[in-house]
Structure formats: C-alpha cells, structure tokens
Design an enzyme around this catalytic site. Structure first.
Site, short mmCIF file in Angstrom:
data_model
loop_
_atom_site.label_atom_id
_atom_site.label_comp_id
_atom_site.label_asym_id
_atom_site.label_seq_id
_atom_site.Cartn_x
_atom_site.Cartn_y
_atom_site.Cartn_z
N ARG A 232 -7.10 31.86 14.33
CA ARG A 232 -7.78 33.09 13.98
C ARG A 232 -7.39 33.46 12.55
O ARG A 232 -6.24 33.29 12.14
CB ARG A 232 -7.41 34.24 14.93
CG ARG A 232 -8.09 34.17 16.29
CD ARG A 232 -9.58 34.44 16.18
NE ARG A 232 -10.23 34.51 17.48
CZ ARG A 232 -10.78 33.47 18.10
NH1 ARG A 232 -10.71 32.26 17.54
NH2 ARG A 232 -11.41 33.61 19.25
N GLU A 261 -15.37 37.18 8.03
CA GLU A 261 -16.33 36.09 8.15
C GLU A 261 -17.76 36.64 8.23
O GLU A 261 -18.01 37.56 8.99
CB GLU A 261 -16.03 35.26 9.40
CG GLU A 261 -14.68 34.58 9.36
CD GLU A 261 -14.34 33.84 10.65
OE1 GLU A 261 -15.14 33.90 11.62
OE2 GLU A 261 -13.27 33.20 10.71
N HIS A 280 -15.81 28.47 10.69
CA HIS A 280 -15.43 28.79 12.08
C HIS A 280 -16.16 27.84 13.02
O HIS A 280 -16.78 28.25 14.01
CB HIS A 280 -15.76 30.25 12.41
CG HIS A 280 -14.94 30.80 13.54
ND1 HIS A 280 -14.44 32.08 13.56
CD2 HIS A 280 -14.50 30.23 14.69
CE1 HIS A 280 -13.76 32.29 14.67
NE2 HIS A 280 -13.78 31.17 15.38
#
Length: 317
Positions: A232, A261, A280
C-alpha cells in the site's frame, strides 16, 4: 436481500449481476466517491460490495440496514473496521485471489531494479549503447533479499525468489519462528534494513504500518540498496524515499502503489530517473481479476444464505 455495488473501475458489473440474479438478490449499482454518495445510494440495502468508496461510522449511522460490507481486494483500509465492529456490521474481503500475481510482480520489479533493466532501456533509446552505461551492477546471487510481512504474498515472494538471492530474511512480528519457511531467516526490522540489499514490502495498511518506511529505516540501509513496494502506498514516506534516492542511499525504488493514485504525471516520484512505477497493477491478471470479483461478491451471497461470509475480517452481530 438488496446489495449496493458502491463503485468499480472495471468495464462492467455483469459478472456480479449474474451471481446475484442466480441467488435471488437485488442489485443496485453506483459510482460513489464519498460517504454521502454511499448513504444516498444505499437506501434499503443490507450489503455493500466496495472497491474504493469510504465506509465508516457516518455511513453505518445513516444506514443501519447495512449489515455486511465486502471489499474487492485483500486490503480493507477503505472500510473503518472499528466503526463496523461498533455497529455490529460484518466485514469481509478477498485475501487469496492474486497471491501469485503480486509476488511475481514484486520479483519482476526487484530484478528489473537490481539488473538496471529500465535504465538500460532508457539509455539505448537515448542513443547510448554500452553495458556499463547504467553504472555498477552487483551479482544478484550475492545479495540478501529482505521481506517485510510474511503473509500469503510475502511467503510466495520468498519461495519464488529464494533461488535467485544468497539469503532471504524476513520480519513479521505476528509469526512465531516455527511459521517461517526453512529457507527464510527471521530477523527484527532494524536488522532487516541493515542487512538487506533489496527490501520488498508485503504488509497491510493500518495504524502500525502507515509511514513505516521512513528516513530512520532508510538511513540504515547499505548505500546503493533497493526498495520495492507492492503493498500500500501509505506504508512508505515518499519524500524520504526521494531523499534516499538523491543521496545514493537507494540505487532504485519500484512502486506499484502510491499514497495518491493516480499521481500527477509531473510529480517527482513519477519523473525520477531511478524510480520504476506501475499503476497498482500487481494484483492483476485476467484470471485473478475474475477470481477477485467472484469471491468478493460471493461473501454477500454466503452471508445471505448462511449468516456468515466466506472471508471474515470483522464478525458482525
């Protein structure tokens, strides 16, 4: 039963619709960005299928009919579990859908860093063709890999990387020594950052891990080390990573996750020449993506049928 799909970033929700229709469950679909959106869309819904929408006390207080939340992912930091527990709401996740994908992505990023693959590619495209153009390269089989967090993904990373590196060391305060594989040496966090040539992060984001990798830990590392984060974004202090890169403490960093993000394309972390970034995406393959969605959706079906989801994070009342 009525279920709200709060938000999603895949092309459609036909997979989820088909599962719920077969189970006799009514589906509402939205693209909620905040708590108020969820409250407005969740009227009469007993279950939530959540990707990124924030779920917390405000939502539970406004919609007491909500009894279960299932998160599309292994992580569940978008759901306030303490608030769910207070309101007696079940929380579930999908913890095992993409273990191999994340571990192999982490190893791919690690090897791309230590072998300067991206730097070579950039040099060649700039017209510079020479094996020494990217700087000093050390032998991978002489290096120590450090893994922070030895859960499902951390253990898979250790397993697939063990034949490439001289040593694999790991830190996980929630495992006893007997739970470490024979090819992994348990160490404390300080020792790991002092001894590892490259560190790979595999921890959830919570109160213990937010900002875990900061200047204090990075300063312990050998000059020219590497950092990989497929966990994360909030686990890492990005400003401290940039400083470590600029001073040479880190030779490179590979980041599949970031605190914000998507990042701005002109941000320092995106534009830094020694940072490798992916969007991601470590969790993703066609198969894993479908498995994730099925398992997260099935949690709500199982709760409706049996009073309990398949993958429990918080037990409801």
């Amino acid at each position: 039963m009525r279920v709200l799909i709060t938000d999603y970033d895949f092309p459609d929700v036909e997979l989820e619709r088909s599962l719920y229709e077969k189970a006799g469950i009514e589906v509402v679909v939205a693209q909620c960005r905040n708590e108020q959106d969820v409250i407005a869309a969740a009227e009469g819904c007993q279950g939530l299928l959540v990707q990124y929408a924030p779920i917390n006390d405000r939502v539970f207080a406004a919609r007491p009919e909500i009894r279960i939340v299932s998160r599309l992912g292994a992580g569940f930091d978008t759901v306030n579990t303490a608030d769910a527990r207070k309101h007696g709401v079940w929380v579930a996740n999908s913890p095992d859908y993409g273990v191999g994908e994340v571990a192999s992505h982490a190893l791919a990023m690690t090897l791309a860093l230590v072998r300067h693959v991206v730097l070579y590619d950039r040099d060649i495209k700039a017209g510079n063709w020479h094996y020494s153009s990217s700087g000093r390269l050390n032998r991978v089989s002489d290096m120590t890999l450090g893994i922070v967090g030895l859960g499902r993904i951390g253990k898979r990373m250790a397993y697939i990387a063990r034949n490439s590196f001289a040593r694999v060391i790991a830190f996980d305060p929630y495992l006893i020594d007997g739970d470490f594989p024979a090819y992994v040496e348990p160490v404390d966090l300080v020792t790991l950052f002092r001894q590892a040539d490259t560190v790979s992060l595999h921890v959830p984001l919570n109160g213990e891990t937010t900002g875990l990798v900061n200047a204090a830990l990075l300063d312990l590392m050998k000059p020219g080390s590497f950092l990989v984060n497929t966990a994360r974004g909030g686990v890492v202090n990005i400003d401290d990573v940039l400083t470590a890169l600029d001073t040479g403490k880190l030779d490179g960093a590979a980041l599949d996750v970031l605190p914000v993000e998507p990042p701005a394309t002109n941000s320092r972390i995106v534009q830094h020449p020694r940072v490798l970034v992916s969007p991601h995406a470590a969790f993703y393959s066609v198969v894993a993506g479908a498995e994730l969605r099925r398992k997260a959706a099935q949690n709500l079906i199982d709760w409706a049928r049996n009073g309990r989801p398949s993958y429990v994070v918080v037990e409801g009342s």
